[in-house]
Design an enzyme around this catalytic site. Structure first.
Site, mmCIF file in Angstrom:
data_model
loop_
_atom_site.group_PDB
_atom_site.id
_atom_site.type_symbol
_atom_site.label_atom_id
_atom_site.label_comp_id
_atom_site.label_asym_id
_atom_site.label_seq_id
_atom_site.Cartn_x
_atom_site.Cartn_y
_atom_site.Cartn_z
ATOM 1 N N ARG A 37 0.847 -1.190 0.000
ATOM 2 C CA ARG A 37 0.000 0.000 0.000
ATOM 3 C C ARG A 37 0.887 1.247 0.000
ATOM 4 N NH1 ARG A 37 -1.918 0.704 4.346
ATOM 5 N NH2 ARG A 37 -1.305 -1.183 5.458
ATOM 6 N N TYR A 93 -1.379 -3.456 -6.818
ATOM 7 C CA TYR A 93 -1.243 -4.142 -5.526
ATOM 8 C C TYR A 93 -2.586 -4.224 -4.794
ATOM 9 C CZ TYR A 93 -0.277 -5.190 -0.728
ATOM 10 O OH TYR A 93 -0.331 -5.779 0.512
ATOM 11 N N GLY A 94 -2.820 -5.355 -4.147
ATOM 12 C CA GLY A 94 -4.096 -5.644 -3.490
ATOM 13 C C GLY A 94 -4.739 -4.482 -2.754
ATOM 14 N N LYS A 141 -9.755 -2.397 1.321
ATOM 15 C CA LYS A 141 -9.403 -1.240 2.146
ATOM 16 C C LYS A 141 -10.210 -0.001 1.758
ATOM 17 C CE LYS A 141 -6.344 -3.683 4.227
ATOM 18 N NZ LYS A 141 -6.620 -4.129 5.574
ATOM 19 N N HIS A 147 -10.785 -2.400 11.165
ATOM 20 C CA HIS A 147 -9.704 -3.247 10.664
ATOM 21 C C HIS A 147 -9.483 -4.392 11.655
ATOM 22 C CE1 HIS A 147 -5.219 -3.330 9.145
ATOM 23 N NE2 HIS A 147 -5.959 -4.232 8.542
ATOM 24 N N SER A 176 -1.591 -3.807 9.916
ATOM 25 C CA SER A 176 -1.211 -4.709 8.831
ATOM 26 C C SER A 176 0.092 -5.429 9.162
ATOM 27 C CB SER A 176 -1.042 -3.916 7.540
ATOM 28 O OG SER A 176 -2.231 -3.225 7.263
ATOM 29 N N CYS A 179 0.585 -7.591 11.550
ATOM 30 C CA CYS A 179 0.808 -7.706 12.996
ATOM 31 C C CYS A 179 -0.005 -8.845 13.619
ATOM 32 C CB CYS A 179 0.521 -6.388 13.693
ATOM 33 S SG CYS A 179 1.681 -5.090 13.233
ATOM 34 N N ASP A 223 -9.598 -9.810 8.559
ATOM 35 C CA ASP A 223 -9.075 -8.463 8.290
ATOM 36 C C ASP A 223 -10.065 -7.332 8.576
ATOM 37 O OD1 ASP A 223 -6.761 -6.952 7.355
ATOM 38 O OD2 ASP A 223 -7.896 -6.481 5.552
ATOM 39 N N SER A 269 4.978 -10.330 0.391
ATOM 40 C CA SER A 269 4.360 -11.231 -0.593
ATOM 41 C C SER A 269 3.083 -11.808 0.020
ATOM 42 C CB SER A 269 5.331 -12.332 -1.009
ATOM 43 O OG SER A 269 5.852 -13.004 0.116
ATOM 44 N N ARG A 270 2.125 -12.120 -0.840
ATOM 45 C CA ARG A 270 0.774 -12.421 -0.352
ATOM 46 C C ARG A 270 0.180 -13.647 -1.025
ATOM 47 N NH1 ARG A 270 -1.733 -8.870 3.718
ATOM 48 N NH2 ARG A 270 -0.113 -7.326 4.055
ATOM 49 N N ARG A 296 2.485 -3.872 17.474
ATOM 50 C CA ARG A 296 3.784 -4.542 17.450
ATOM 51 C C ARG A 296 4.741 -3.634 18.204
ATOM 52 N NH1 ARG A 296 6.603 -8.159 13.741
ATOM 53 N NH2 ARG A 296 4.659 -8.622 12.645
ATOM 54 N N TYR A 326 1.603 -16.947 18.389
ATOM 55 C CA TYR A 326 0.834 -17.890 17.561
ATOM 56 C C TYR A 326 -0.181 -18.663 18.435
ATOM 57 C CZ TYR A 326 4.397 -16.522 14.198
ATOM 58 O OH TYR A 326 5.212 -15.788 13.386
ATOM 59 N N GLY A 327 -0.148 -20.017 18.376
ATOM 60 C CA GLY A 327 -1.129 -20.822 19.128
ATOM 61 C C GLY A 327 -1.133 -20.509 20.615
ATOM 62 N N ASN A 342 -1.048 -17.799 21.948
ATOM 63 C CA ASN A 342 -1.896 -16.631 22.252
ATOM 64 C C ASN A 342 -3.253 -17.059 22.809
ATOM 65 O OD1 ASN A 342 0.144 -14.944 21.379
ATOM 66 N ND2 ASN A 342 -0.626 -14.837 19.285
HETATM 67 P P1 GDP Z 1 -1.967 -9.567 9.496
HETATM 68 O O1 GDP Z 1 -1.381 -8.853 8.322
HETATM 69 O O2 GDP Z 1 -2.359 -8.644 10.606
HETATM 70 O O3 GDP Z 1 -3.049 -10.498 9.110
HETATM 71 O O4 GDP Z 1 -0.778 -10.432 10.120
HETATM 72 P P2 GDP Z 1 -0.374 -11.968 9.899
HETATM 73 O O5 GDP Z 1 -1.213 -12.865 10.738
HETATM 74 O O6 GDP Z 1 -0.325 -12.272 8.444
HETATM 75 O O7 GDP Z 1 1.082 -11.957 10.492
HETATM 76 C C1 GDP Z 1 2.060 -11.053 10.011
HETATM 77 C C2 GDP Z 1 3.436 -11.529 10.397
HETATM 78 O O8 GDP Z 1 3.531 -11.587 11.819
HETATM 79 C C3 GDP Z 1 3.735 -12.935 9.884
HETATM 80 O O9 GDP Z 1 5.084 -13.003 9.482
HETATM 81 C C4 GDP Z 1 3.498 -13.805 11.093
HETATM 82 O O10 GDP Z 1 4.266 -14.984 11.069
HETATM 83 C C5 GDP Z 1 3.873 -12.891 12.262
HETATM 84 N N1 GDP Z 1 3.083 -13.195 13.486
HETATM 85 C C6 GDP Z 1 1.746 -13.404 13.562
HETATM 86 N N2 GDP Z 1 1.357 -13.692 14.839
HETATM 87 C C7 GDP Z 1 2.481 -13.643 15.586
HETATM 88 C C8 GDP Z 1 2.738 -13.848 16.993
HETATM 89 O O11 GDP Z 1 1.854 -14.132 17.802
HETATM 90 N N3 GDP Z 1 4.045 -13.685 17.400
HETATM 91 C C9 GDP Z 1 5.047 -13.369 16.511
HETATM 92 N N4 GDP Z 1 6.280 -13.247 17.001
HETATM 93 N N5 GDP Z 1 4.831 -13.189 15.185
HETATM 94 C C10 GDP Z 1 3.571 -13.312 14.726
HETATM 95 P P1 PGA Z 2 -3.258 -7.229 6.433
HETATM 96 O O1 PGA Z 2 -4.052 -6.757 5.111
HETATM 97 O O2 PGA Z 2 -3.868 -6.371 7.486
HETATM 98 O O3 PGA Z 2 -3.602 -8.671 6.483
HETATM 99 O O4 PGA Z 2 -1.788 -6.978 6.307
HETATM 100 C C1 PGA Z 2 -3.585 -5.999 4.092
HETATM 101 C C2 PGA Z 2 -3.243 -4.577 4.489
HETATM 102 O O5 PGA Z 2 -3.647 -4.128 5.576
HETATM 103 O O6 PGA Z 2 -2.599 -3.936 3.671
HETATM 104 MN MN MN Z 3 -5.396 -5.300 6.679
HETATM 105 MN MN MN Z 4 -3.936 -10.666 7.213
#
Ligand code: GDP
Ligand code: PGA
Ligand code: MN
Ligand code: MN
Length: 591
Positions: free
Chosen positions: A76, A204-205, A213, A233, A255, A257, A282, A373-374, A405, A498-499, A501
C-alpha cells in the site's frame, strides 16, 4: 464496443456510469463479469496467455497460480492515498487530502485513454453475506485481469451483486486502472460524499482490490459514522469451549501484525476441547443488535494474507487454505512449479526464481520472497471456517482487542477499566511499521485502532464516534490491549505467540463471561497470579515475566509520545480521551 445483449443489467444508473467511464478510459473492449466458474477458467487462461499468471504444478497446487508484480508496486502507498472530502478538516490531520474537483480533474487526465488496447472489466461485487442488511454493493471497473480474478476470490462477485442491486442507484463506484504503473502517477482517491473510489497506477491488493481497504474500511468508516455503526480493521474469531458454548471476539492489529494468524489459531494441547474458528481475518462491520449487543459480519469472502512466516507450525489453517484455487503474489518459485518463502517449513531449495523473477541461490543475502508477498485464498478452503460466516445477522461480539507490534513498553495483556478507557487504549495504540506499506520498517508510530491508514475521515471525530457508540450499545463488549511482540534486550520475542496466544485469549473470554477475577494495575486490569494458564508453555518463566512487566520509566516516555500524538490530532480530540492520558500520567507519577 459492447452490444446491449452482453450487458447483464438494465440498471440505468449503472449502465450510464459504465458508459461514461468507458468514454474516459477508451478500452478496446468492455467485459461484464458474471462470477461463474466458466468465466474464472476463461479469465485465468487469458491471464496465463498474457503471462500475468504463471501456473504452478497443478498436481501439487490445483487451481493455483503465481503472479510477479512490478517491483515498484508491492505494498500500500499511504503517501499517495487521499481522502477527497469538501474540506481538509473533514479528512483530518492523519489523512492526505485533495479537493474533490481537483482530484477528479487530475486523475481524469490520467485515466483519459489509459485503457487503450486493453479490456475494461466491470466487476460487480457484494461486501458481506449476499442477503445481509449489513452488506454493500460495489462495482469495480478495472483494466487488470489479475484484479478481476482476485476480486472473484475476495468478494461475492458477479451476478449475485447485480441481483442484489436491482435498479438501485446505491452502489460504490470504483474506477481502477494500472495505467503505466508509475509511482509518479499513482493515486488512490476516495470521495466519501459520492461513494466513489478512483485508483490509478498500482495493481497491488490494498490499492487495487477496491472492495477491501478502499470500500470496506475508508468509505465504510465514513458511512458507519453517519449511520451509527463501526467499520473496523479487525479479525473476527469464534471460540467454542469444551461444553459447546460459543463466544466471538474482534481484534484490531495493524497490517502484518498477526490478524490472520490469530483468526486461524490452533490452541495448544492443554486447551483440550477448545475450538477456534475463523469468521474473518481483516475487516469487521459491527452494528448494535436488537438484544443490545454488538453484532459483526466479515464483509470479505477470502484471505489476502502475508506469506512469509506462514508455515505448518505457525498457521496450519492458512497452509490448508492456500492448497488450492489460490493466487500467490511475489513469493519465490521453483523451476518445476513449486513455491517457497522465508519462514517456510523447510529450508530453501538450492535454487529459486525470486519475487523479482531473477535467479536466486541459497545463501543469498537477498530475500527470495518479498516481505509483503501475499496469498489470495478462498475463505471456504479454511478447515477452521466458522459456520456463521454467511449468517446475515452476524455474530455477537463479547470482547474487542487492540494490539500493536511493540518491542518495549506494552505488556502482554491489559483489560480496559471501562468503555472510555478502552477507546483511549485504542486511540493511543502504537505499532512498529511493517512491509505492508511502503516506507521505513520498524519505527513506532501511533496507529489508532489499527485504522491510521484506513479511517475515511477526521481521527478525532472517529474517536468521538467510538465514545458515542457506548450510549448505543446497552451490552458493550469488554475491551483489551495485547502485545505479542515485546522483545528481550537481545532482540528476541519474549512471548512465543501464535497458538500460545490462546492462553491470553482464554483469560479474556473468561473475563468477558465473568468466570475469572483480575488484578487492578495503573494501566488496566491484568490476570491475577496463576490465572494465565501457562501449562506446557515452551518459554522460560523470566521471559513471561518480562513480557507482562509494567515499566514505569517506559510509560513516562510513552505518555510523552502520546502527548505529541494528541497535539497532532488538534481540536477534535475528544476531551474524555485527553483526560484519560492525564489521569494515567498522574497515576504513573505518583506510583
Ligand atoms: P496480518 O497482516 O495482521 O493479518 O498479520 P499476519 O497474521 O499475516 O502476520 C504477520 C506476520 O507476523 C507474519 O510473518 C506472522 O508470522 C507474524 N506473526 C503473527 N502472529 C504472531 C505472533 O503471535 N508472534 C510473533 N512473534 N509473530 C507473529
Ligand atoms: P493485512 O491486510 O492487514 O492482512 O496486512 C492488508 C493490508 O492491511 O494492507
Ligand atoms: Mn489489513
Ligand atoms: Mn492478514
Amino acid at each position: 464496443m459492447h452490444t446491449s445483449s452482453e450487458r447483464p443489467t438494465t440498471n440505468a444508473h449503472l449502465l450510464g456510469w459504465v458508459e461514461e467511464m468507458a468514454k474516459l478510459c477508451k478500452p478496446d473492449r468492455v467485459y461484464w463479469c458474471d462470477g461463474s466458474e466458466a468465466e474464472k477458467k476463461r479469465l485465468t487462461e487469458e491471464a496465463v496467455a498474457a503471462k500475468v499468471l504463471i501456473p504452478l504444478d497443478q498436481k501439487k497446487w490445483p487451481g493455483c497460480y503465481y503472479h510477479h508484480s512490478n517491483p515498484n508496486d508491492v505494498a500500500r502507498v499511504e503517501h499517495l492515498t487521499f481522502i477527497c472530502t469538501p474540506t481538509k478538516e473533514d479528512a483530518g490531520p492523519t489523512n492526505n487530502w485533495m479537493e474533490p474537483k481537483e482530484a477528479y480533474r487530475k486523475l481524469g487526465a490520467l485515466y483519459d485513454g489509459a485503457m487503450k488496447g486493453r479490456t475494461m472489466y466491470v466487476v460487480p461485487y457484494v461486501m458481506g453475506p449476499a442477503t445481509s442488511p449489513f452488506s454493500k454493493v460495489g462495482i469495480e471497473i478495472t483494466d487488470s485481469v489479475y484484479v478481476a480474478l482476485n476480486m472473484g476470490i475476495m468478494a461475492r462477485m458477479g451476478k449475485v451483486a447485480l441481483d442484489r442491486l436491482g435498479q438501485s442507484n446505491e452502489f460504490n463506484r470504483g474506477l481502477h486502472s494500472v495505467a503505466d504503473c508509475n509511482p509518479e502517477r499513482r493515486f488512490i482517491c476516495h470521495f466519501p460524499q459520492d461513494n466513489t473510489i478512483w485508483s490509478i497506477g498500482s495493481g497491488y491488493g490494498g490499492n487495487a482490490l477496491l472492495g477491501k481497504k478502499c470500500l470496506a474500511l475508508r468509505i465504510a468508516s465514513y458511512l458507519a459514522k453517519n449511520e451509527g455503526w463501526l467499520a473496523e480493521h479487525m479479525l473476527i474469531l469464534e471460540a467454542e469451549s469444551p461444553t459447546g458454548e460459543k463466544q466471538y471476539v474482534a481484534a484490531a492489529f495493524p497490517s502484518a501484525c498477526g490478524k490472520t494468524n490469530f483468526a486461524m489459531m490452533i490452541p495448544p494441547a492443554v486447551f483440550k476441547g477448545w475450538k477456534i474458528r475463523t469468521v474473518g481475518d481483516d475487516i469487521s462491520w459491527m452494528r448494535v443488535g436488537e438484544d443490545g449487543r454488538l453484532w459483526a459480519v466479515n464483509p470479505e469472502n477470502g484471505y489476502f494474507g502475508v506469506a512469509p512466516g506462514t508455515n505448518r507450525k505457525t498457521n496450519p489453517n492458512a497452509m490448508d487454505s492456500v492448497r488450492k484455487d489460490t493466487l500467490f503474489t511475489n513469493v519465490a518459485r521453483t523451476a518445476d512449479g513449486d513455491i517457497w518463502w522465508e519462514g517456510w517449513d523447510t529450508e530453501a531449495p538450492p535454487e529459486l526464481t525470486d519475487w523479482k523473477g531473477q535467479h536466486w541461490k541459497k545463501g543469498s543475502p537477498d530475500k527470495a520472497a518479498h516481505p509483503n508477498s501475499r496469498f489470495t485464498a478462498p475463505a471456504k478452503n479454511n478447515p477452521a471456517i466458522s459456520p456463521s460466516v454467511d449468517d446475515p445477522k452476524g455474530v455477537p461480539i463479547s470482547a474487542i482487542i487492540f494490539g500493536g507490534r511493540r518491542s518495549t513498553t506494552v505488556p502482554l495483556v491489559l483489560e480496559a477499566f471501562n468503555w472510555t478507557h478502552g477507546v483511549y487504549l485504542g486511540a493511543t495504540m502504537g505499532s512498529e511499521t511493517t512491509a505492508a506499506a511502503t516506507g521505513q520498517v520498524g519505527v513506532v508510530r501511533r496507529d489508532p485502532m489499527a485504522m491510521l491508514p484506513f479511517c475515511g475521515y477526521d481521527a478525532g471525530s472517529y474517536f468521538q464516534h467510538w465514545l458515542d457508540m457506548q450510549t448505543r450499545i446497552p451490552h458493550p463488549p469488554k475491551v483489551y490491549m495485547v502485545n505479542w511482540f515485546r522483545k528481550s534486550a537481545e532482540g528476541k520475542f519474549l512471548w512465543p505467540g501464535y497458538g500460545d496466544n490462546m492462553r491470553v485469549l482464554k483469560w479474556m473470554l473468561d473475563r468477558a463471561a465473568g468466570r475469572v477475577g483480575a488484578q487492578e494495575t495503573l494501566l488496566g486490569n491484568t490476570p491475577k497470579a496463576g490465572d494465565l494458564d501457562l501449562t506446557g508453555l515452551d518459554a522460560p518463566k523470566e521471559n513471561v515475566a518480562a513480557a507482562t512487566k509494567i515499566d514505569l520509566g517506559e510509560w513516562e516516555q510513552e505518555l510523552e509520545s502520546q502527548a505529541e500524538w494528541f497535539d497532532k490530532l488538534g481540536k477534535t480530540l475528544p476531551k474524555p480521551i485527553a483526560l484519560q492520558r492525564e489521569m494515567l500520567l498522574e497515576r504513573v507519577r505518583s506510583a
